[in-house]
Design an enzyme around this catalytic site. Structure first.
Site, mmCIF file in Angstrom:
data_model
loop_
_atom_site.group_PDB
_atom_site.id
_atom_site.type_symbol
_atom_site.label_atom_id
_atom_site.label_comp_id
_atom_site.label_asym_id
_atom_site.label_seq_id
_atom_site.Cartn_x
_atom_site.Cartn_y
_atom_site.Cartn_z
ATOM 1 N N LYS A 22 -5.089 3.148 -0.801
ATOM 2 C CA LYS A 22 -4.741 3.403 -2.209
ATOM 3 C C LYS A 22 -4.648 2.085 -2.983
ATOM 4 O O LYS A 22 -5.183 1.965 -4.076
ATOM 5 C CB LYS A 22 -3.392 4.140 -2.272
ATOM 6 N N ASN A 23 -3.945 1.117 -2.403
ATOM 7 C CA ASN A 23 -3.685 -0.109 -3.158
ATOM 8 C C ASN A 23 -4.900 -1.019 -3.280
ATOM 9 O O ASN A 23 -4.845 -2.032 -3.984
ATOM 10 C CB ASN A 23 -2.493 -0.867 -2.554
ATOM 11 N N CYS A 116 6.144 5.220 -9.260
ATOM 12 C CA CYS A 116 7.264 5.788 -8.510
ATOM 13 C C CYS A 116 8.606 5.315 -9.050
ATOM 14 O O CYS A 116 8.718 4.229 -9.600
ATOM 15 C CB CYS A 116 7.155 5.368 -7.049
ATOM 16 N N ARG A 121 10.588 -1.838 -12.975
ATOM 17 C CA ARG A 121 9.387 -2.570 -12.549
ATOM 18 C C ARG A 121 8.821 -3.316 -13.758
ATOM 19 O O ARG A 121 7.878 -2.865 -14.402
ATOM 20 C CB ARG A 121 8.371 -1.619 -11.913
ATOM 21 N N ASP A 308 6.637 -0.964 1.482
ATOM 22 C CA ASP A 308 6.159 0.421 1.495
ATOM 23 C C ASP A 308 6.335 1.099 2.861
ATOM 24 O O ASP A 308 6.268 2.326 2.963
ATOM 25 C CB ASP A 308 4.673 0.480 1.111
ATOM 26 N N ARG A 401 0.350 11.605 -4.021
ATOM 27 C CA ARG A 401 -0.141 10.465 -4.803
ATOM 28 C C ARG A 401 -0.826 9.446 -3.904
ATOM 29 O O ARG A 401 -1.703 8.716 -4.339
ATOM 30 C CB ARG A 401 1.024 9.793 -5.531
HETATM 31 C C1 UD1 Z 1 2.076 -3.154 -5.436
HETATM 32 C C2 UD1 Z 1 1.752 -1.897 -4.697
HETATM 33 C C3 UD1 Z 1 3.009 -1.243 -4.143
HETATM 34 C C4 UD1 Z 1 3.795 -2.239 -3.302
HETATM 35 C C5 UD1 Z 1 4.024 -3.534 -4.072
HETATM 36 C C6 UD1 Z 1 4.679 -4.614 -3.234
HETATM 37 C C7 UD1 Z 1 -0.237 -1.146 -5.842
HETATM 38 C C8 UD1 Z 1 -0.864 -0.128 -6.733
HETATM 39 N N1 UD1 Z 1 1.066 -0.991 -5.599
HETATM 40 O O1 UD1 Z 1 2.892 -2.774 -6.535
HETATM 41 O O2 UD1 Z 1 2.637 -0.136 -3.342
HETATM 42 O O3 UD1 Z 1 5.053 -1.683 -2.971
HETATM 43 O O4 UD1 Z 1 2.772 -4.041 -4.561
HETATM 44 O O5 UD1 Z 1 3.933 -4.859 -2.094
HETATM 45 O O6 UD1 Z 1 -0.889 -2.025 -5.343
HETATM 46 N N2 UD1 Z 1 7.828 -7.792 -10.752
HETATM 47 C C9 UD1 Z 1 8.406 -8.389 -11.858
HETATM 48 N N3 UD1 Z 1 7.590 -8.685 -12.911
HETATM 49 C C10 UD1 Z 1 6.249 -8.436 -12.893
HETATM 50 C C11 UD1 Z 1 5.674 -7.826 -11.746
HETATM 51 C C12 UD1 Z 1 6.503 -7.513 -10.684
HETATM 52 O O7 UD1 Z 1 9.602 -8.626 -11.893
HETATM 53 O O8 UD1 Z 1 5.566 -8.736 -13.873
HETATM 54 C C13 UD1 Z 1 8.695 -7.418 -9.599
HETATM 55 C C14 UD1 Z 1 8.708 -5.890 -9.415
HETATM 56 O O9 UD1 Z 1 9.671 -5.291 -10.224
HETATM 57 C C15 UD1 Z 1 9.034 -5.779 -7.950
HETATM 58 C C16 UD1 Z 1 8.342 -7.008 -7.336
HETATM 59 O O10 UD1 Z 1 8.132 -7.912 -8.405
HETATM 60 O O11 UD1 Z 1 10.422 -5.872 -7.749
HETATM 61 C C17 UD1 Z 1 7.018 -6.687 -6.656
HETATM 62 O O12 UD1 Z 1 6.130 -6.138 -7.582
HETATM 63 P P1 UD1 Z 1 4.552 -6.240 -7.428
HETATM 64 O O13 UD1 Z 1 4.198 -7.122 -6.272
HETATM 65 O O14 UD1 Z 1 3.998 -6.559 -8.761
HETATM 66 O O15 UD1 Z 1 4.195 -4.754 -7.046
HETATM 67 P P2 UD1 Z 1 3.140 -3.804 -7.732
HETATM 68 O O16 UD1 Z 1 1.886 -4.535 -8.007
HETATM 69 O O17 UD1 Z 1 3.794 -3.036 -8.820
#
Ligand code: UD1
Length: 421
Positions: A22-23, A116, A121, A308, A401
């Site tokens: 998925k990711n 989710c 986030r 995850d 999902r």
């Molecule tokens: C992706 C994955 C998700 C996985 C996560 C961490 C996808 C579609 N989803 O989510 O399954 O759990 O990586 O491995 O690939 N954060 C901030 N500011 C930002 C961006 C992130 O504070 O601009 C924080 C988030 O709130 C979270 C952490 O950083 O606490 C990790 O987020 P991130 O690595 O960005 O995860 P996703 O890309 O949303």
């Protein structure tokens, strides 16, 4: 609304093919916008997150054909259109439209994304990274975000945290930038490598994915390509945790074991036998060897234990005699599933949403529970397979999902689980 009916299962045995990731699929599908050409993707998971994204691409003008995990996207006629709150709210991955549309059209307008319910986030790191490439990002009415640029100009980008999504958004943009971009403190997840390999097949010049510094030499044009999406690490981790919890011997094909090294280390410490090669993982635990509690597992950005995978491993530890402790460091509220585990008789406490303490019980008892998010829902499936009697899992749309075939995969391994209406 359908639900899953799960009965206590004594053993899992057999082999299954792990679905596409998925990711990887989400960023790669959105990345196809950059080509304005035909892209063929193999091993694309047929999950609702992918279907929701394809609806958005169709709205933008793409022609889509999706069958048997083969996905054809003709992006020639894609136009730049605003993506509303309702459209963006279905999947968190849709935030990558910001980078992709700006890379192709020099501007984008979209709402804040959904995803989710695992805590706040924010997307500040995405904005900081994109702004470094000469993108002007501004708030619009009704929670909409605007992005605009006269020219994408390459730059060094320092991410304050190795955010997966922010790394991907900057990669998409930098592919079309003037000059060479370097992303420092980049996310190192295997799905980032998959995105790099896909973009390079379309004519991009990216290296370093999988390390904390990614270098991207901007190109003027990209072209169509065909690409095979990697296997899903988190689906594999789910079935590995299920095998540990129930006992048995399971071979997972279409998955590179190396990508789950930390999860495999934990399983071995818990008393499982695990063997892996480039294309498969075998997990086994015979009933006579009891699962051992884990005094400390901590999630973190790759290559640390994957956030995850946490809920499934926690589920596997619910009936392991002794105390286990899991610390979640990535998301602030991933463990709302603990309340559902408690309904089944588990002894589990969650401090400040992040520190999970489990005191293994002799038995869990089936009852009605609700999936509240994707991975928590998968954890409930594992708990249901361990519990006496029948567990009814409602709100399985969360599970769908990310899992293409969780019911048929587990049934093939001997699990007593059905989907009912
Ligand atoms: C992706 C994955 C998700 C996985 C996560 C961490 C996808 C579609 N989803 O989510 O399954 O759990 O990586 O491995 O690939 N954060 C901030 N500011 C930002 C961006 C992130 O504070 O601009 C924080 C988030 O709130 C979270 C952490 O950083 O606490 C990790 O987020 P991130 O690595 O960005 O995860 P996703 O890309 O949303």
């Amino acid at each position: 609304m359908s639900y899953y009916k799960v009965e206590k299962t004594d053993r899992l045995e057999g082999e299954i093919k792990i679905q596409g990731a998925k990711n990887s699929a989400l960023p790669i599908i959105i990345g196809s916008i950059l080509a304005g050409d035909i892209v063929s993707l193999y091993n694309c998971p047929d999950i609702s997150d992918v279907r929701d994204l394809l609806d958005l691409l169709e709205k933008l003008g793409a022609t889509i054909c999706f069958f048997d995990n083969m996905l054809y996207i003709d992006g020639t006629n894609i136009k730049n259109m605003p993506l509303t709150r309702e459209e963006m709210s279905k999947t968190r991955g849709s935030i990558l439209f910001l980078g992709a549309l700006t890379a192709r059209f020099g501007q984008a307008n979209l709402s804040y994304p959904g995803g989710c319910n695992i805590g706040k986030r924010p997307i500040d790191i995405h904005f900081d990274g994109m702004s470094a490439l000469n993108i002007y990002i501004y708030d619009e009415e009704d929670d909409m975000i605007g992005a605009y640029t006269e020219e994408i100009i390459a730059s060094d980008v320092n991410l304050k945290f190795p955010s997966v999504g922010a790394t991907e958004n900057v990669m998409l943009l930098a592919t079309k930038a003037k000059g060479i971009t370097r992303i420092f403190n980049a996310a190192k997840e295997p799905e980032i490598v998959d995105l790099q390999d896909f973009l390079n097949k379309m004519g991009a010049k990216i290296k370093g994915a999988g390390t904390d510094c990614i270098t991207i030499e901007g190109v003027e044009e990209l072209h169509g390509c065909s690409y095979k999406i990697m296997g899903d690490r988190m689906v594999a981790a789910t079935y590995m945790a299920a095998t540990a919890a129930i006992g048995g011997r399971v071979k997972l094909n279409n998955i590179k074991g190396e990508y789950l090294r930390e999860e495999i280390n934990v399983l071995r410490k818990m008393g499982c036998y695990v063997k892996y090669k480039k294309k498969y993982i075998i997990v086994s635990r015979e009933k006579k060897s009891k699962l051992r509690p884990m005094i400390f597992i901590e999630s973190g950005p790759y290559p640390a234990f994957a956030t995850d995978a946490g809920t499934c491993f926690v589920a596997a530890l619910l009936m392991t005699k002794g105390l286990s402790v899991f610390r979640e460091t990535v998301f602030e509220n991933r463990y709302t599933v603990a309340e559902e585990f408690e309904k089944m008789g588990a002894i589990i406490a969650v401090a400040k949403g992040k520190l999970v303490v489990i005191d293994g019980v002799d038995k869990l008892v089936g009852c009605q529970v609700d999936a509240k998010d994707l991975r928590g829902g998968a954890g409930l499936v594992i708990a249901g397979l361990m519990a006496e009697g029948t567990t009814i899992i409602n709100k399985v749309q969360y599970i769908k999902r990310g899992y293409e075939n969780i019911v048929s995969d587990l049934r093939r391994l001997g699990a007593k689980i059905t989907e009912e209406n």
